[in-house]
Design an enzyme around this catalytic site. Structure first.
Site, PDB file in Angstrom:
ATOM      1  N   GLU A 265       0.831  -1.210   0.000  1.00 39.91           N
ATOM      2  CA  GLU A 265       0.000   0.000   0.000  1.00 39.91           C
ATOM      3  C   GLU A 265       0.862   1.256   0.000  1.00 39.91           C
ATOM      4  O   GLU A 265       0.621   2.200   0.762  1.00 39.91           O
ATOM      5  CB  GLU A 265      -0.955  -0.026   1.205  1.00 39.91           C
TER       6      GLU A 265
ATOM      7  N   ASP B 237      -8.202  -9.079   4.489  1.00 33.21           N
ATOM      8  CA  ASP B 237      -7.927  -7.902   5.310  1.00 33.21           C
ATOM      9  C   ASP B 237      -8.938  -7.740   6.437  1.00 33.21           C
ATOM     10  O   ASP B 237      -9.824  -6.887   6.344  1.00 33.21           O
ATOM     11  CB  ASP B 237      -7.932  -6.663   4.405  1.00 33.21           C
TER      12      ASP B 237
ATOM     13  N   GLU C  28     -12.226  -1.902  12.492  1.00 28.06           N
ATOM     14  CA  GLU C  28     -12.308  -1.263  11.180  1.00 28.06           C
ATOM     15  C   GLU C  28     -13.471  -1.784  10.339  1.00 28.06           C
ATOM     16  O   GLU C  28     -14.262  -1.015   9.813  1.00 28.06           O
ATOM     17  CB  GLU C  28     -10.986  -1.481  10.437  1.00 28.06           C
TER      18      GLU C  28
HETATM   19  C1  BDP Z   1      -6.014  -2.181   6.327  1.00 29.85           C
HETATM   20  C2  BDP Z   1      -6.300  -0.772   6.717  1.00 29.85           C
HETATM   21  C3  BDP Z   1      -5.131   0.138   6.464  1.00 29.85           C
HETATM   22  C4  BDP Z   1      -3.874  -0.447   7.058  1.00 29.85           C
HETATM   23  C5  BDP Z   1      -3.665  -1.837   6.531  1.00 29.85           C
HETATM   24  C6  BDP Z   1      -2.477  -2.568   7.156  1.00 29.85           C
HETATM   25  O1  BDP Z   1      -7.420  -0.325   5.972  1.00 29.85           O
HETATM   26  O2  BDP Z   1      -5.439   1.390   7.014  1.00 29.85           O
HETATM   27  O3  BDP Z   1      -2.791   0.360   6.780  1.00 29.85           O
HETATM   28  O4  BDP Z   1      -4.789  -2.619   6.809  1.00 29.85           O
HETATM   29  O5  BDP Z   1      -2.727  -3.552   7.845  1.00 29.85           O
HETATM   30  O6  BDP Z   1      -6.992  -2.998   6.922  1.00 29.85           O
HETATM   31  O7  BDP Z   1      -1.338  -2.211   6.944  1.00 29.85           O
END
Ligand code: BDP
Length: 670
Positions: free
Chosen positions: A279, A358, A386
């Site tokens: 990401e 996730d 989340e």
């Molecule tokens: C996702 C979240 C994000 C995190 C990512 C992570 O949306 O904000 O940065 O995981 O685990 O669930 O790095």
């Protein structure tokens, strides 16, 4: 939202009243330190006394090497080991013996949990030891307020308890109180900044290290070590080097020196947490190096000081072409990491999210957990809600975690996920705490944090029993009325709340269907045509993702037997994961005889009804709990009900329109 009176701040699961049984007795405490301070405070309040020499006692809390050691303690046998303690009731005296101060502290909190019953009938010596050495929470806190993500990324409890206005908070009282709460649940490690390490936060490693040291000072008395999320490109950003290549000598040297300075400042520093090539975060791929190369470089820098690196396995392409059905985000972590098994240093821990996607409400267990026997793995859970209602919905998550921990990737006779974690890197979770007076936004979300600590200590504990333990610690000591109805109502509202949440949100393991970006509330096609790889593929004929070897992405092949066969077959696949693994017609019949479409309708109606029921039950508790807390939860339950209805109506209508199949029970669907 309603704000509680000041005296409620910090209360959570250790209100002073929880120490009544200890504080009213004669307590022998060996040495100075936190345990003595805790007991002295309780005795000052409840009329007991701290005794150090000979004389009658009711409770002995001692490190085994202490001198003098009361005779009754000498009669109790057992080696406690690191963080462990021996607990016994002998000759009318309750005894806690530990080999180190941390073990003594955990023993003290054990007595707190037992309350009066710790002082009843004789009990033979019991040995209590954590299942795993490191029991950790990660904070996704930013020092600066991020323009999109705010201060706490995926935070639903206000600002950070560590950081404010671009720096360390002046008053760290709450950090210490937090350490105390964490220790009482069994946690002993914490990382204090977001895994997405932005510019300001990167400096915590170097010129802002003093801030980290100040946090470590607050947490040390409670046996908690501090860890830091670091940016893989730090040698460039902070050191002015031209590269961050993990095999470059200059880069390795830079990390070695930086790490040495960290330990000069914080001798008991825990280690680094790294999100790389994920990401948008930098990583070893830029240098055509593997993630083992990256992790090992940091492991080598930390090894001389006994530190560890938590290297996250959350690596996937978030810029997928949604038209390309051959790619599958679920495959990514296994594709990247399984070939690297056995190539990580001993002090490199691969931190794996529990599922392949996730943190969804329902996912299968990540196949990475079964694929790397030669690597130390930590299983990562998400306490911050989340995707599970963002601490506006009641969603007690431990039943989910227990299912994950009890899952046996190699079949009924094989080891469980808990065995892999406890034999390796332990459990890690993203914390749900912020500067909200109730710590967690929704006061009932505190239970998730408490229970995570307890499960990290012993993954075999029963989540329903932990829930009662939390209720008894948090509410019962401060109620002046019969606690029975309170306990029963809270238990009924919370124990099944994860399944209730699942019922009114995305069905049968399909996941997502949330609003893009912030992830709260329904959006049926919100992620369907995006690059994130999170699709449900609903069309007029059916729904679900074909991840089979026969006709889909081949993800089922990442599991060992028997699961690879079980998941491959739509007949054998567990219903709750059907749409994760298969694209099926709406009339596909589930194991309980209902069709997929009817199941969707039924569960969405039922889920909303369950929320409505919880709301009514809570109304009846007015007067039994603090009025401000009651108001806060009532307001949140109103919102949960509104949101659950929205989910029900959008999901049901969407699938009705796609499929054209009416509800067999004739309920109104738009
Ligand atoms: C996702 C979240 C994000 C995190 C990512 C992570 O949306 O904000 O940065 O995981 O685990 O669930 O790095």
């Amino acid at each position: 939202m309603t704000t509680p009176p000041a005296h409620d701040v910090h209360a959570a699961w250790l209100p002073p009243e929880a120490f009544r049984a200890i504080g009213s007795r004669r307590v022998f405490v060996s040495g100075s330190g936190t345990v003595r301070d805790e007991v002295a405070q309780a005795c000052a309040q409840y009329g007991g006394s701290v005794v150090s020499g000979e004389g009658p006692v009711d409770l002995v809390l001692a490190v085994s090497t202490a001198e003098p050691l009361p005779a009754v303690a000498q009669a109790v046998q057992g080696t406690a080991g690191e963080d462990g303690f021996v607990f016994a009731r002998h000759d009318g005296v309750t005894v806690v013996l530990a080999d180190d101060p941390a073990g003594l502290l955990y023993g003290l909190f054990h007595v707190v949990r037992l309350g009066e019953s710790a002082f009843g009938a004789a009990r033979p010596a019991e040995l209590h030891r954590p299942a795993t050495r490191r029991r950790m929470v990660d904070h996704w806190d930013n020092v600066d307020v991020h323009p999109v993500m705010g201060q706490v990324e995926r935070g639903y409890s206000g600002g950070s308890i560590f950081w404010r206005d671009g720096g360390l908070r002046d008053d760290l009282t709450r950090v210490r109180a937090y350490g105390r709460l964490l220790a009482a649940s069994g946690i002993n490690a914490i990382s204090v900044n977001n895994v997405n390490v932005h510019a300001t936060e990167a400096h915590l490693l170097t010129d802002r290290l003093g801030d980290v040291a100040a946090i470590a000072d607050e947490l040390r008395p409670y046996g908690i070590r501090v860890h830091l999320s670091v940016n893989f490109a730090s040698p460039i950003a902070l050191g002015g080097l031209p590269s961050a290549d993990p095999l470059d000598e200059g880069v390795r040297e830079w990390w070695a020196r930086a790490t040495e300075r960290v330990y000069e400042t914080i001798p008991d520093f825990g280690g680094y947490v790294v999100k790389a090539d994920s990401e948008g975060q930098p990583g070893p791929f830029a240098y055509e190096r593997t993630h083992a190369d990256g992790a090992n470089m940091l492991a080598d820098a930390l090894a001389p000081f006994g530190g560890v690196v938590h290297w996250r396995a959350f690596v996937y392409n978030h810029r997928q072409d949604w038209r390309d059905r051959s790619t599958d985000r679920a495959r990514a972590a296994h594709d990247h990491f399984a070939p690297l098994d056995g190539r990580f240093r001993d002090n490199a821990i691969l931190q794996v999210k529990y599922g392949p996607m996730d943190f969804q409400t329902r996912e299968p267990v990540s196949p990475v957990i079964a694929a790397m026997p030669g690597t130390s793995l930590a299983v990562e859970l998400q306490v911050t809600q989340e995707y599970t209602g963002q601490q506006r919905h009641v969603c007690y998550l431990p039943p989910q975690w227990s299912e994950i921990l009890a899952f046996r990737p190699w079949g009924p006779g094989g080891r469980a996920v808990a065995d892999v974690a406890t034999g390796g890197g332990g459990l890690v979770a993203v914390s749900n705490v912020g500067d909200d007076p109730y710590w967690t936004g929704h006061p009932l979300a505190q239970a998730n944090l408490y229970a995570f600590g307890r499960l990290a200590w012993d993954p075999r504990l029963d989540p329903a029993a932990i829930l009662d333990e939390w209720i008894d610690l948090t509410f019962v000591p401060v109620t002046n009325v019969d606690p029975g109805p309170l306990r029963r109502t809270l238990h009924a509202m919370m124990d099944g709340s994860w399944r209730t949440y699942e019922r009114y949100t995305a069905p049968l393991g399909v996941g997502f269907m949330v609003r893009p970006g912030h992830h709260y509330g329904p959006d049926v096609d919100g992620y369907e045509y995006t690059p994130w790889g999170t699709y449900h593929f609903a069309d007029r004929d059916g729904v679900g993702v074909d991840r089979t070897r026969a006709s889909g992405t081949g993800f089922t092949g990442q599991y060992p037997q028997p699961w690879s066969e079980v998941y491959e077959s739509p007949e054998q696949c567990p219903d709750e994961l059907l749409l994760f693994f298969h694209h099926v017609p709406y009339e596909h019949v589930l194991h309980d005889g209902t069709t997929v479409i009817q199941h969707i309708y039924d569960t969405h109606f039922a889920g909303v009804e369950e929320v409505a029921e919880a709301r009514l039950s809570w109304e009846k508790l007015a007067g039994a709990v603090d009025p401000a807390l009651h108001d806060r939860v009532r307001e949140l339950l109103d919102e949960q009900l509104r949101c659950a209805e929205e989910w029900r109506d959008q999901v049901n209508t969407y699938f009705f329109r796609k499929s054209g199949v009416p509800d067999a029970r004739g309920r109104r669907i738009h």
